[in-house]
Design a protein around this motif. Structure first.
Motif, mmCIF file in Angstrom:
data_model
loop_
_atom_site.group_PDB
_atom_site.id
_atom_site.type_symbol
_atom_site.label_atom_id
_atom_site.label_comp_id
_atom_site.label_asym_id
_atom_site.label_seq_id
_atom_site.Cartn_x
_atom_site.Cartn_y
_atom_site.Cartn_z
ATOM 1 N N GLY A 130 10.529 10.142 -18.912
ATOM 2 C CA GLY A 130 11.144 9.604 -20.144
ATOM 3 C C GLY A 130 10.672 8.214 -20.178
ATOM 4 N N ASP A 131 11.675 7.656 -21.129
ATOM 5 C CA ASP A 131 11.084 6.002 -21.369
ATOM 6 C C ASP A 131 9.899 5.842 -21.511
ATOM 7 O OD1 ASP A 131 13.986 5.667 -20.634
ATOM 8 O OD2 ASP A 131 13.309 5.344 -18.506
ATOM 9 N N VAL A 132 9.116 6.796 -22.314
ATOM 10 C CA VAL A 132 7.809 6.477 -22.728
ATOM 11 C C VAL A 132 7.278 5.532 -23.775
ATOM 12 C CG1 VAL A 132 5.616 7.789 -23.274
ATOM 13 C CG2 VAL A 132 7.195 8.918 -21.716
ATOM 14 N N ALA A 133 6.395 4.602 -23.268
ATOM 15 C CA ALA A 133 6.195 3.461 -24.410
ATOM 16 C C ALA A 133 4.656 2.902 -23.908
ATOM 17 C CB ALA A 133 6.951 2.375 -24.175
ATOM 18 N N ARG A 140 3.642 3.181 -20.181
ATOM 19 C CA ARG A 140 4.828 2.945 -19.330
ATOM 20 C C ARG A 140 5.666 4.106 -19.372
ATOM 21 N NH1 ARG A 140 7.226 -1.626 -17.082
ATOM 22 N NH2 ARG A 140 6.004 -2.977 -18.379
ATOM 23 N N PHE A 141 6.195 4.777 -18.384
ATOM 24 C CA PHE A 141 7.189 5.818 -18.159
ATOM 25 C C PHE A 141 7.984 5.905 -17.007
ATOM 26 C CE2 PHE A 141 3.501 7.754 -16.373
ATOM 27 C CZ PHE A 141 3.915 8.540 -15.342
ATOM 28 N N SER A 142 8.958 6.607 -16.995
ATOM 29 C CA SER A 142 9.555 6.825 -15.642
ATOM 30 C C SER A 142 9.889 8.155 -15.222
ATOM 31 C CB SER A 142 11.079 6.170 -15.817
ATOM 32 O OG SER A 142 12.054 6.700 -16.811
ATOM 33 N N ARG A 143 9.970 8.705 -14.210
ATOM 34 C CA ARG A 143 10.290 9.900 -13.851
ATOM 35 C C ARG A 143 11.110 9.885 -12.171
ATOM 36 N NH1 ARG A 143 6.509 14.595 -11.558
ATOM 37 N NH2 ARG A 143 7.578 16.450 -12.601
ATOM 38 N N PRO A 159 9.740 4.049 -11.884
ATOM 39 C CA PRO A 159 8.915 3.544 -13.132
ATOM 40 C C PRO A 159 7.282 3.624 -12.607
ATOM 41 C CG PRO A 159 9.622 1.535 -12.132
ATOM 42 C CD PRO A 159 10.250 2.662 -11.249
#
Length: 334
Positions: free
Chosen positions: A31-34, A46-49, A53
């Protein structure tokens, strides 16, 4: 950090997640893909899993001929630097066996001064002055890394002897471009001859960044410390004092957003206090950096003359080349 504007939907995150599982990294949805926006050479996202981060770095969708090999080299360098005191992005894991090559690193908690200064840096002249010195501190730390940790990396034997012939040949190659009148650079031959006459007889090989200037540094939010040296595409094993020369050659033009930086002499004194390298020929390295960078930039001017690059950019970089060669004369005449 170098990246490009991309459609993140073109990245196969399912495949990335499966590879991450194989690396033993925390699982779960991505998520939080940018996109991380910036330059044009490589893609960064950038992303989180799993509550962690990440920054993914990979070649562009239309890779250059050496894009994958460059990222293999970067990943190898960052793996070596991971357990040193050198401020660099911390590598998490790398996929280098198949193409496209990519790797994961921790996000850098810092800012690039080319985009402006946050507080307390903006209002504290002591912090801004120290930022310049910290650039020298970080570079000295890189110069302490044992190059034997990167066997087969670069060609340190004959490194200094190759520089002037290598870049003179590069400049001559521009003559193949239709419309380029040739290098109209005052004191070009004289500068090359001076470099050959005054070349240091020996040096201690070390790990070089290869493009060390202020715009390739990220600084900590809470003070003057360098949080990370970024963009390791040009890294090699050679003479680290050329990195210092590169910093001097571009100083402070690549740091124009930071008023009150230290002088070139202060930079040299700071570096000298932290190294056991022979600093007696530091002016030679600054002249070589001006010579090399000027010729690199002249390449865009030559392509512009041939209609292969924007004329305004070519004209601007030609003027920068002239400025660099003029700057070289100030060191030659010292």
């Amino acid at each position: 950090m170098t990246s490009t504007h991309i459609d993140v939907s073109t990245i196969d995150f399912d495949a990335l997640g499966a590879w991450m599982d194989g690396q033993g990294l925390p699982g779960g949805p991505i998520g939080d893909v940018a996109p991380v926006l910036g330059g044009t050479q490589n893609v960064m996202v950038r992303f989180s899993r799993g509550g962690r981060p990440y920054i993914l770095r990979r070649p562009p969708l239309r890779p250059r001929r050496k894009s994958n090999e460059v990222l293999r080299r970067e990943a190898r360098v960052l793996a070596v630097l991971r357990d040193t005191a050198v401020p660099a992005p911390r590598l998490i894991a790398a996929q280098t066996s198949d193409e496209p090559v990519y790797y994961l690193m921790e996000p850098v908690d810092g800012f690039n001064p080319s985009t402006g200064l946050p507080e307390p840096h903006a209002s504290d002249p002591a912090i801004r002055h120290r930022m310049g010195l910290e650039a020298a501190v970080a570079l000295a730390e890189l110069g302490r890394v044992d190059p034997e940790r990167l066997p087969g990396f670069g060609r340190p034997d004959g490194f200094l002897e190759r520089q002037v012939p290598r870049w003179t040949a590069e400049l001559e190659s521009y003559g193949k471009l239709d419309g380029y009148p040739g290098p109209e650079i005052p004191l070009l031959r004289e500068t090359a001859a001076w470099l050959e006459r005054h070349r240091p007889k020996s040096f201690t090989p070390g790990v070089m960044h290869g493009d060390y200037h202020f715009a390739n540094l990220m600084f900590a939010h809470d003070g003057p410390r360098v949080a990370a040296i970024v963009d390791w595409e040009m890294c090699t094993v050679g003479d680290p004092l050329l990195d210092l020369g590169w910093l001097l050659a571009t100083w402070p033009s690549n740091a124009g957003h930071v008023p009150g930086l230290p002088s070139e002499d202060e930079i040299v004194a700071c570096y000298a206090a932290l190294t056991d390298r022979d600093m007696s020929a530091v002016d030679w390295y600054a002249v070589l950096a001006c010579f090399k960078l000027g010729i690199v930039l002249e390449g865009t001017h030559a392509r512009a003359c041939a209609g292969k690059a924007p004329k305004d950019i070519g004209d601007l970089l030609h003027q920068t080349t002239l400025d660099l060669f003029a700057r070289a004369q100030t060191w030659i005449s010292r």
